[in-house]
Design an enzyme around this catalytic site. Structure first.
Site, PDB file in Angstrom:
ATOM      1  CG  LEU A 152       9.593   7.072  -7.443  1.00  0.00           C
ATOM      2  CD1 LEU A 152       8.297   7.053  -8.264  1.00  0.00           C
ATOM      3  CD2 LEU A 152       9.800   8.465  -6.841  1.00  0.00           C
ATOM      4  CB  SER A 153      11.033   4.178  -1.316  1.00  0.00           C
ATOM      5  OG  SER A 153      10.802   3.525  -0.087  1.00  0.00           O
ATOM      6  CD  GLN A 185      15.128  -5.123 -12.598  1.00  0.00           C
ATOM      7  OE1 GLN A 185      15.336  -3.998 -13.042  1.00  0.00           O
ATOM      8  NE2 GLN A 185      15.317  -6.213 -13.319  1.00  0.00           N
ATOM      9  NE  ARG A 216      10.315   1.193   5.657  1.00  0.00           N
ATOM     10  CZ  ARG A 216      10.214  -0.067   5.240  1.00  0.00           C
ATOM     11  NH1 ARG A 216      10.586  -0.385   4.011  1.00  0.00           N
ATOM     12  NH2 ARG A 216       9.725  -0.995   6.031  1.00  0.00           N
ATOM     13  CG  ASP A 235      12.086  -3.666  -2.478  1.00  0.00           C
ATOM     14  OD1 ASP A 235      12.389  -3.386  -1.315  1.00  0.00           O
ATOM     15  OD2 ASP A 235      11.326  -2.964  -3.160  1.00  0.00           O
ATOM     16  N   GLY A 246       0.812  -1.215   0.000  1.00  0.00           N
ATOM     17  CA  GLY A 246       0.000   0.000   0.000  1.00  0.00           C
ATOM     18  C   GLY A 246       0.842   1.260   0.000  1.00  0.00           C
ATOM     19  CG  HIS A 299       3.674   0.779  -5.470  1.00  0.00           C
ATOM     20  ND1 HIS A 299       3.811   1.820  -4.585  1.00  0.00           N
ATOM     21  CD2 HIS A 299       4.213  -0.302  -4.857  1.00  0.00           C
ATOM     22  CE1 HIS A 299       4.393   1.383  -3.482  1.00  0.00           C
ATOM     23  NE2 HIS A 299       4.657   0.112  -3.615  1.00  0.00           N
ATOM     24  CB  VAL A 305       9.872   4.004 -10.994  1.00  0.00           C
ATOM     25  CG1 VAL A 305       9.344   5.376 -11.378  1.00  0.00           C
ATOM     26  CG2 VAL A 305       9.299   2.930 -11.912  1.00  0.00           C
ATOM     27  CG  LEU A 325      -0.518   1.492  -4.005  1.00  0.00           C
ATOM     28  CD1 LEU A 325      -1.570   0.981  -4.988  1.00  0.00           C
ATOM     29  CD2 LEU A 325       0.554   0.433  -3.770  1.00  0.00           C
TER      30      LEU A 325
HETATM   31  N1  LIG Z   1      10.801   2.814  -7.205  1.00  0.00           N
HETATM   32  C1  LIG Z   1      10.374   1.588  -7.496  1.00  0.00           C
HETATM   33  N2  LIG Z   1      10.639   1.060  -8.703  1.00  0.00           N
HETATM   34  C2  LIG Z   1      10.236  -0.201  -9.023  1.00  0.00           C
HETATM   35  N3  LIG Z   1       9.539  -0.993  -8.187  1.00  0.00           N
HETATM   36  C3  LIG Z   1       9.257  -0.515  -6.976  1.00  0.00           C
HETATM   37  C4  LIG Z   1       9.648   0.797  -6.565  1.00  0.00           C
HETATM   38  N4  LIG Z   1       9.223   0.982  -5.303  1.00  0.00           N
HETATM   39  C5  LIG Z   1       8.591  -0.142  -4.936  1.00  0.00           C
HETATM   40  N5  LIG Z   1       8.613  -1.043  -5.929  1.00  0.00           N
HETATM   41  C6  LIG Z   1       8.096  -2.403  -5.897  1.00  0.00           C
HETATM   42  O1  LIG Z   1       6.749  -2.400  -5.516  1.00  0.00           O
HETATM   43  C7  LIG Z   1       6.454  -3.614  -4.835  1.00  0.00           C
HETATM   44  C8  LIG Z   1       5.759  -3.279  -3.565  1.00  0.00           C
HETATM   45  O2  LIG Z   1       6.682  -2.584  -2.743  1.00  0.00           O
HETATM   46  P1  LIG Z   1       6.289  -1.851  -1.408  1.00  0.00           P
HETATM   47  O3  LIG Z   1       4.815  -1.810  -1.274  1.00  0.00           O
HETATM   48  O4  LIG Z   1       7.109  -2.374  -0.299  1.00  0.00           O
HETATM   49  O5  LIG Z   1       6.739  -0.360  -1.736  1.00  0.00           O
HETATM   50  P2  LIG Z   1       8.080   0.339  -1.421  1.00  0.00           P
HETATM   51  O6  LIG Z   1       8.024   1.687  -1.992  1.00  0.00           O
HETATM   52  O7  LIG Z   1       9.185  -0.602  -1.802  1.00  0.00           O
HETATM   53  O8  LIG Z   1       8.002   0.480   0.094  1.00  0.00           O
HETATM   54  P3  LIG Z   1       9.171   0.643   1.127  1.00  0.00           P
HETATM   55  O9  LIG Z   1       9.281   2.106   1.348  1.00  0.00           O
HETATM   56  O10 LIG Z   1       8.611  -0.126   2.234  1.00  0.00           O
HETATM   57  O11 LIG Z   1      10.419   0.042   0.566  1.00  0.00           O
HETATM   58  C9  LIG Z   1       7.782  -4.330  -4.624  1.00  0.00           C
HETATM   59  O12 LIG Z   1       7.923  -5.333  -5.610  1.00  0.00           O
HETATM   60  C10 LIG Z   1       8.784  -3.224  -4.831  1.00  0.00           C
HETATM   61  O13 LIG Z   1      10.030  -3.688  -5.284  1.00  0.00           O
HETATM   62  C1  LIG Z   2       6.381  -8.327  -1.601  1.00  0.00           C
HETATM   63  C2  LIG Z   2       5.705  -7.645  -0.417  1.00  0.00           C
HETATM   64  C3  LIG Z   2       4.370  -7.059  -0.862  1.00  0.00           C
HETATM   65  C4  LIG Z   2       5.401  -8.732   0.623  1.00  0.00           C
HETATM   66  O1  LIG Z   2       4.791  -8.181   1.737  1.00  0.00           O
HETATM   67  C5  LIG Z   2       6.613  -6.573   0.208  1.00  0.00           C
HETATM   68  O2  LIG Z   2       7.765  -7.119   0.715  1.00  0.00           O
HETATM   69  C6  LIG Z   2       6.873  -5.433  -0.719  1.00  0.00           C
HETATM   70  O3  LIG Z   2       5.979  -4.604  -0.833  1.00  0.00           O
HETATM   71  O4  LIG Z   2       7.947  -5.373  -1.347  1.00  0.00           O
HETATM   72  N1  BAL Z   3       9.617  -3.140  -0.084  1.00  0.00           N
HETATM   73  C1  BAL Z   3      10.169  -3.996   0.942  1.00  0.00           C
HETATM   74  C2  BAL Z   3       9.223  -4.229   2.040  1.00  0.00           C
HETATM   75  C3  BAL Z   3       9.791  -3.887   3.384  1.00  0.00           C
HETATM   76  O1  BAL Z   3      10.691  -3.028   3.484  1.00  0.00           O
HETATM   77  O2  BAL Z   3       9.336  -4.439   4.380  1.00  0.00           O
END
Ligand SMILES: Nc1ncnc2c1ncn2[C@@H]1O[C@H](COP(=O)(O)OP(=O)(O)OP(=O)(O)O)[C@@H](O)[C@H]1O
Ligand SMILES: CC(C)(CO)[C@@H](O)C(=O)[O-]
Ligand code: BAL
Length: 353
Positions: free
Chosen positions: A261-262, A225, A264, A227, A103, A109, A253, A105
């Site tokens: 982008l994240s 990628q 967090r 993660d 979530g 995402h 991205v 997003l």
């Molecule tokens: N900037 C990004 N580019 C490509 N994929 C992403 C990116 N950010 C997240 N994802 C992918 O989206 C999916 C869901 O990730 P998640 O919901 O944990 O978001 P996140 O932005 O990675 O959150 P967090 O801040 O917890 O790392 C994962 O497969 C993650 O690798």
């Molecule tokens: C793959 C996932 C949805 C599992 O909770 C999480 O680790 C994430 O968002 O990358």
């Molecule tokens: N996107 C990875 C999920 C986590 O940090 O828990």
């Protein structure tokens, strides 16, 4: 979904009146809004109200293309049944796409969802803040949530089904006794700093895969990628357990200035957001051989946050073989991985050299 979220979702048209009524009914009387959780889960300091804690009733007419709201399902068996129904309706050549998320997003995402939408006839996105992958001192209780915004985004992207279970629905009766182990791959790098993290990830991803396979149509699952270690470990689980899932990696991205982008990133204040840029810039400089590994580590560790003495705190910056995570030279094709704390926020990034 909580009561207030349901009201807002109905106001903006992402929940129809039937689903809205079902949410309120499932939530019960107003003073029983919070989900019942086991002591073990409660010990994990879950957010007070899960945005995704109650059942909605599947509206099987909705979600048939871009612009129509996805069907929101919170019960795992309903998700399984609805996905199977949709997959079978897609015909013998139909494929099913699944994008697992936690979530909050963002455009990263969206990129996963766009690719999945283009490659599949039926598309499901899961939104589940999985307590199993958070350590006791991590940010589970403050992890950003925006179910309304997520549903609006997923409506625009033409998602068919949103699976948004609560903790009680994913782990009825408490955290699962039987879990998927991530082995040696899961104890290094992110796994060294976050013990148990990848076992938690694999356990929930395996559950999602089990729910989304058996539809009679191939399943493709999308992982970013960003993660990189997670992606590799999920690919390895699929291989080692003969899961009937095709993993589709999606490139990172970035914001226009390079920050990955994240979700967090939402924690960062302006000074921290500026300091966080040192991660992508240093990876890029390493890839361009403008700095060596030691210099790159020093650059990150000494990056200051704002005017004060506070600096970015490097967890690791290392180069690995992308298919094994074994330490490797700074050489083309290898992967530079970084994790650092910027203020109180732990960020990761990576770059193919
Ligand atoms: N900037 C990004 N580019 C490509 N994929 C992403 C990116 N950010 C997240 N994802 C992918 O989206 C999916 C869901 O990730 P998640 O919901 O944990 O978001 P996140 O932005 O990675 O959150 P967090 O801040 O917890 O790392 C994962 O497969 C993650 O690798
Ligand atoms: C793959 C996932 C949805 C599992 O909770 C999480 O680790 C994430 O968002 O990358
Ligand atoms: N996107 C990875 C999920 C986590 O940090 O828990």
């Amino acid at each position: 979904m909580g009561r207030i979220t349901a009201e807002r979702a109905q106001e903006r048209g992402t929940l129809d009146s039937t689903a809205h009524a079902a949410v309120l009914q499932a939530l019960g009387p107003a003073d029983h809004v919070l989900p019942t959780v086991t002591d073990e889960i409660a010990d994990l300091d879950l957010p007070g109200e899960s945005p995704v804690a109650a059942d909605t009733e599947a509206d099987t007419e909705a979600g048939s293309g871009a612009g129509s709201a996805p069907v929101v399902v919170t019960d795992p068996e309903e998700f399984r049944a609805l996905l199977r129904e949709r997959a079978q309706a897609a015909g013998p050549e139909g494929t099913v796409g699944l994008v697992p998320t936690m979530g909050a997003l963002h455009d990263g995402h969206s990129h996963l969802v766009e690719q999945a939408r283009a490659e599949n006839d039926v598309l499901a996105v899961s939104i589940f803040l999985n307590p199993l992958q958070f350590g006791p001192t991590e940010d589970l209780s403050r992890y950003p949530a925006d179910l309304d915004g997520d549903l609006a985004r997923l409506t625009d992207l033409g998602v068919d089904i949103v699976f948004a279970p609560g903790v009680e629905q994913m782990y009825p009766g408490g955290l699962p006794l039987i879990r998927v182990g991530s082995g040696d791959l899961g104890t290094q790098l992110e796994g060294a700093s976050r013990p148990g993290h990848f076992d938690g990830v694999l356990t929930v991803v395996a559950k999602l895969f089990v729910l989304a396979t058996g539809t009679g149509r191939p399943l493709q699952a999308y992982f970013g990628q960003k993660d990189a270690q997670q992606l590799l470990i999920v690919q390895r689980m699929v291989r080692d357990l003969n899961l009937d899932v095709r993993i589709r990696p999606v490139p990172i991205v970035r914001a226009p200035d390079g920050l990955a982008l994240s979700s967090r990133n939402a924690y960062l204040n302006d000074d921290e957001r500026a300091a966080a840029l040192v991660l992508s810039r240093t990876l890029q400089a390493l890839a361009a051989r403008e700095v060596d590994l030691d210099q790159a580590r020093h650059l990150i560790d000494t990056e200051s946050i704002g005017q004060g003495p506070q600096t970015v705190e490097l967890d690791y910056l290392t180069v690995v073989d992308p298919s094994t995570l074994a330490p490797a030279d700074v050489a083309p094709g290898n992967l530079a991985l970084v994790a650092a704390r910027v203020g109180t926020t732990r960020l990761i990034d990576n770059w193919t050299l």
